[in-house]
Write a protein that holds these residues in place. Structure first.
Motif, PDB file in Angstrom:
ATOM      1  N   THR A  21      -2.127  -2.178 -32.873  1.00  0.00           N
ATOM      2  CA  THR A  21      -2.446  -0.756 -33.076  1.00  0.00           C
ATOM      3  C   THR A  21      -3.448  -0.501 -34.199  1.00  0.00           C
ATOM      4  O   THR A  21      -3.690   0.645 -34.546  1.00  0.00           O
ATOM      5  CB  THR A  21      -1.162   0.040 -33.375  1.00  0.00           C
ATOM      6  OG1 THR A  21      -0.516  -0.531 -34.515  1.00  0.00           O
ATOM      7  CG2 THR A  21      -0.208   0.008 -32.190  1.00  0.00           C
ATOM      8  N   ALA A  67       2.509  -3.873 -29.828  1.00  0.00           N
ATOM      9  CA  ALA A  67       1.103  -3.534 -29.573  1.00  0.00           C
ATOM     10  C   ALA A  67       0.245  -3.913 -30.775  1.00  0.00           C
ATOM     11  O   ALA A  67       0.744  -4.037 -31.894  1.00  0.00           O
ATOM     12  CB  ALA A  67       0.952  -2.042 -29.288  1.00  0.00           C
ATOM     13  N   LYS A  74      -5.566  -0.971 -24.245  1.00  0.00           N
ATOM     14  CA  LYS A  74      -4.325  -0.299 -23.842  1.00  0.00           C
ATOM     15  C   LYS A  74      -4.384   0.129 -22.366  1.00  0.00           C
ATOM     16  O   LYS A  74      -3.381   0.044 -21.645  1.00  0.00           O
ATOM     17  CB  LYS A  74      -4.045   0.896 -24.738  1.00  0.00           C
ATOM     18  CG  LYS A  74      -3.646   0.532 -26.172  1.00  0.00           C
ATOM     19  CD  LYS A  74      -2.323  -0.220 -26.238  1.00  0.00           C
ATOM     20  CE  LYS A  74      -1.146   0.675 -25.927  1.00  0.00           C
ATOM     21  NZ  LYS A  74       0.153  -0.059 -26.049  1.00  0.00           N
ATOM     22  N   ASN A  77      -2.366  -6.307 -26.075  1.00  0.00           N
ATOM     23  CA  ASN A  77      -2.242  -5.016 -25.390  1.00  0.00           C
ATOM     24  C   ASN A  77      -2.371  -5.085 -23.870  1.00  0.00           C
ATOM     25  O   ASN A  77      -1.946  -4.161 -23.178  1.00  0.00           O
ATOM     26  CB  ASN A  77      -3.269  -4.023 -25.944  1.00  0.00           C
ATOM     27  CG  ASN A  77      -2.991  -3.648 -27.380  1.00  0.00           C
ATOM     28  OD1 ASN A  77      -1.876  -3.811 -27.866  1.00  0.00           O
ATOM     29  ND2 ASN A  77      -4.000  -3.155 -28.080  1.00  0.00           N
TER      30      ASN A  77
END
Length: 292
Positions: A63, A61, A130, A79
């Motif tokens: 992040t 991911a 996300k 994502n």
């Protein structure tokens, strides 16, 4: 069981690799960003078809929450598009797709805990990307488990516990946000939960595919989390003297990306469906020397 892990150098990915490598009757292919660019659909498809896993666990991911506000295209590539390509490849070979998501898909304005079926309303680019990844996985792969988690910490990678221990060595006082609440979650427990789910899928136990929440309990503020970290560090003789802590508001600590004020995730569905209890983050901090 054949398990493909992406993002194997991250906090959860590292724990997944460690735990699966010692699990009997399990073949693991653990891939880092350098091994596989999940935003390359052809590369993803080639590796998945060649390895032919029963389960794909996506721990990769983007992040960097604040950087994401500027790196919009990159955030959505990693994502959203990456999980989509993995899920599409999983569907081709009838593999299960386990995907890690986040509390940032919610606004953080709700009173009480967030349940998996609650309305999503991300407030940041990270959260939007996300959520887009979740939707892509659901659309592409029938056998999907999306595991939302929050406030992840562990021995590997960067996290709040490590930051506190580093700052605590050099400073006499620290100001910590006290009006954001959530459940700190040990990365090793997330890995353990994902492996238990994968094992139940592989042993043909009836599995309800869909979205689940897994995080730590009890819920605390960042300030209370910091207090516990330093208390554990003092008990284990990491510090002779811990810094004085003061609680500040979110408004006192502005950031490019908006943080959810409420990141409390309800984990009862995990208990009911898989027999997996919430992460015991306080027990994980009893090994705080490993984070220093």
């Amino acid at each position: 069981m054949r398990v493909l892990i992406t993002g194997c150098n991250g906090q959860v990915g590292h724990c997944l690799t460690e735990q699966l490598n010692i699990k009997e009757n399990t073949v693991v292919l653990a891939l880092s960003r350098e091994d596989l660019d999940i935003t390359d659909a052809a590369a993803v498809n080639k590796i998945v078809l060649k390895f032919n896993p029963n389960v794909i666990i996506n721990a990769a991911a983007h992040t960097a929450v604040d950087n994401a506000e500027k790196e919009v295209e990159l955030s959505f590539k990693i994502n959203r598009d990456g999980p989509k390509y993995l899920a599409e490849s999983a569907q081709k070979i009838n593999a299960a797709m386990l995907h890690i998501s986040t509390d940032y898909v919610f606004s953080g304005d709700k009173d009480g805990e967030y349940h998996p079926e609650d309305l999503t309303e991300p407030q940041s680019i990270y959260g939007h990307s996300k959520l887009a990844g979740e939707l892509a996985v659901v659309a592409a792969c029938d056998k999907h488990i999306i595991l939302r988690t929050a406030w992840v910490f562990g021995e590997h990678g960067n996290n709040f516990v490590k930051t506190m221990l580093r700052l605590g060595k050099d400073r006499d006082a620290l100001s910590i946000v006290g009006d954001q609440f959530g459940g700190p979650t040990y990365a090793g427990d997330i890995a353990g939960a994902l492996i238990e789910i994968a094992t139940q899928i592989e042993t043909n136990k009836p599995v309800e595919y869909g979205i689940y929440h897994f995080s730590g309990f009890p819920h605390v503020s960042w300030f209370e989390f910091a207090e516990t970290i330093f208390n554990s560090a003092k008990e284990q003789d990491i510090f002779d003297k811990t810094p004085a802590l003061s609680s500040i508001s979110t408004a006192d600590y502005p950031t490019p990306a908006k943080r959810p004020a409420n990141s409390k995730l309800a984990t009862n569905k995990m208990v009911e469906s898989f027999g997996i209890e919430a992460s015991d983050w306080q027990a994980a901090l009893s090994r705080v020397k490993h984070y220093a």
